[in-house]
Design a protein around this motif. Structure first.
Motif, PDB file in Angstrom:
ATOM      1  N   UNK A  90     141.058  91.051 105.380  1.00 45.59           N
ATOM      2  CA  UNK A  90     142.314  91.739 104.500  1.00 45.59           C
ATOM      3  C   UNK A  90     141.337  91.126 102.815  1.00 45.59           C
ATOM      4  N   UNK A  91     140.798  90.387 103.167  1.00 52.04           N
ATOM      5  CA  UNK A  91     139.870  89.786 101.869  1.00 52.04           C
ATOM      6  C   UNK A  91     140.660  88.185 101.010  1.00 52.04           C
ATOM      7  N   UNK A  92     141.617  88.369 101.881  1.00 47.96           N
ATOM      8  CA  UNK A  92     142.918  87.263 101.223  1.00 47.96           C
ATOM      9  C   UNK A  92     142.052  85.974 102.113  1.00 47.96           C
ATOM     10  N   UNK A  93     142.546  85.529 101.096  1.00 47.42           N
ATOM     11  CA  UNK A  93     142.001  83.115 101.489  1.00 47.42           C
ATOM     12  C   UNK A  93     142.734  82.736 102.897  1.00 47.42           C
ATOM     13  N   UNK A  94     141.742  82.152 103.617  1.00 47.59           N
ATOM     14  CA  UNK A  94     142.467  81.519 104.842  1.00 47.59           C
ATOM     15  C   UNK A  94     143.317  80.445 104.943  1.00 47.59           C
TER      16      UNK A  94
ATOM     17  N   UNK B  78     134.172  90.335 116.386  1.00 49.47           N
ATOM     18  CA  UNK B  78     133.226  91.368 116.051  1.00 49.47           C
ATOM     19  C   UNK B  78     134.207  92.059 114.280  1.00 49.47           C
ATOM     20  N   UNK B  79     135.350  91.916 114.586  1.00 52.96           N
ATOM     21  CA  UNK B  79     136.656  92.657 113.657  1.00 52.96           C
ATOM     22  C   UNK B  79     136.556  91.766 112.326  1.00 52.96           C
ATOM     23  N   UNK B  80     136.394  90.473 112.482  1.00 48.10           N
ATOM     24  CA  UNK B  80     136.353  89.617 111.326  1.00 48.10           C
ATOM     25  C   UNK B  80     135.293  90.195 110.557  1.00 48.10           C
ATOM     26  N   UNK B  81     133.580  90.257 111.413  1.00 50.90           N
ATOM     27  CA  UNK B  81     132.372  89.520 110.902  1.00 50.90           C
ATOM     28  C   UNK B  81     132.015  91.177 110.303  1.00 50.90           C
ATOM     29  N   UNK B  82     132.037  91.643 111.211  1.00 51.91           N
ATOM     30  CA  UNK B  82     130.255  92.769 111.561  1.00 51.91           C
ATOM     31  C   UNK B  82     131.480  94.095 111.289  1.00 51.91           C
ATOM     32  N   UNK B  83     132.367  94.399 111.639  1.00 51.19           N
ATOM     33  CA  UNK B  83     133.049  95.737 111.844  1.00 51.19           C
ATOM     34  C   UNK B  83     133.969  95.922 111.020  1.00 51.19           C
TER      35      UNK B  83
END
Lengths: 103, 83
Positions: A90-94, B78-83
């Motif tokens: 979502x582009x929000x900070x962790x 994978x969903x975090x980084x590449x997809x």
């Protein structure tokens, strides 16, 4: 005894059914993640107790108890990783709230 | 007929909303549905094995539990980084 087994199994099954329906109905992926917890942490416990009470062979009960322990131990990790992936996408900070979230 | 067969059928019915969740929505909605499906499947295997009086097949539930864990982590990464 069979009534007790039926009640325990019925509770576990209903828990899983309602959690699956709840996950389907929710609109937000974060909310859907919450509905994974009851089938992973509570239902296998009821099934394990029912197996210990209702079955003469205890091996199935012990294995179901092992499933209960594994699901309990791993579900939190997977849910956290999934929520983290959602947050990153979502582009929000962790680890920190945005200004909108603080308000 | 024992209690485990109707319970197994009820869990199979519970897979329908899991499938709807997995087939609809964004990628992350689907991942949540997939993880829920894995949890339900693991317990379904155990109940089916007990219902058919094949205790050796309860190990399928154990294997499914571990694979759900690993698969969920892989998809999340994978969903975090590449997809």
């Amino acid at each position: 005894m069979s009534i007790l087994v039926g009640a325990l199994v019925g509770i576990g099954v209903l828990l899983i059914l309602f959690s699956c329906i709840g996950a389907m109905v929710m609109r937000d992926p974060y909310q859907r993640l919450h509905y994974i917890a009851p089938p992973a942490s509570i239902a296998p416990f009821f099934f394990a107790i029912a197996l210990f009470v209702g079955e003469s062979d205890r091996a199935a009960g012990w294995k179901m108890f092992l499933v209960f322990i594994l699901l309990n131990a791993t579900n939190g990790v997977v849910t956290h990783a999934t929520a983290r992936a959602m947050r990153i996408r979502s582009g929000k900070p962790i680890g920190d709230l945005t200004a909108e979230e603080r308000a | 007929m024992n209690i485990w067969f109707p319970a197994s059928i009820a869990l199979i019915v519970a897979l329908i909303p899991c499938a709807v969740t997995t087939l609809r929505g964004s990628l992350l909605d689907r991942l949540a549905g997939l993880e829920l499906t894995g949890v339900v499947m693991a317990q379904l295997f155990v109940l089916l094995a007990v219902g058919m009086d094949r205790v050796a097949f309860v190990d399928l539930g154990l294997a499914a539990t571990l694979l759900t864990f690993g698969g969920g982590l892989v998809f999340a990464r994978f969903l975090e980084r590449w997809l």
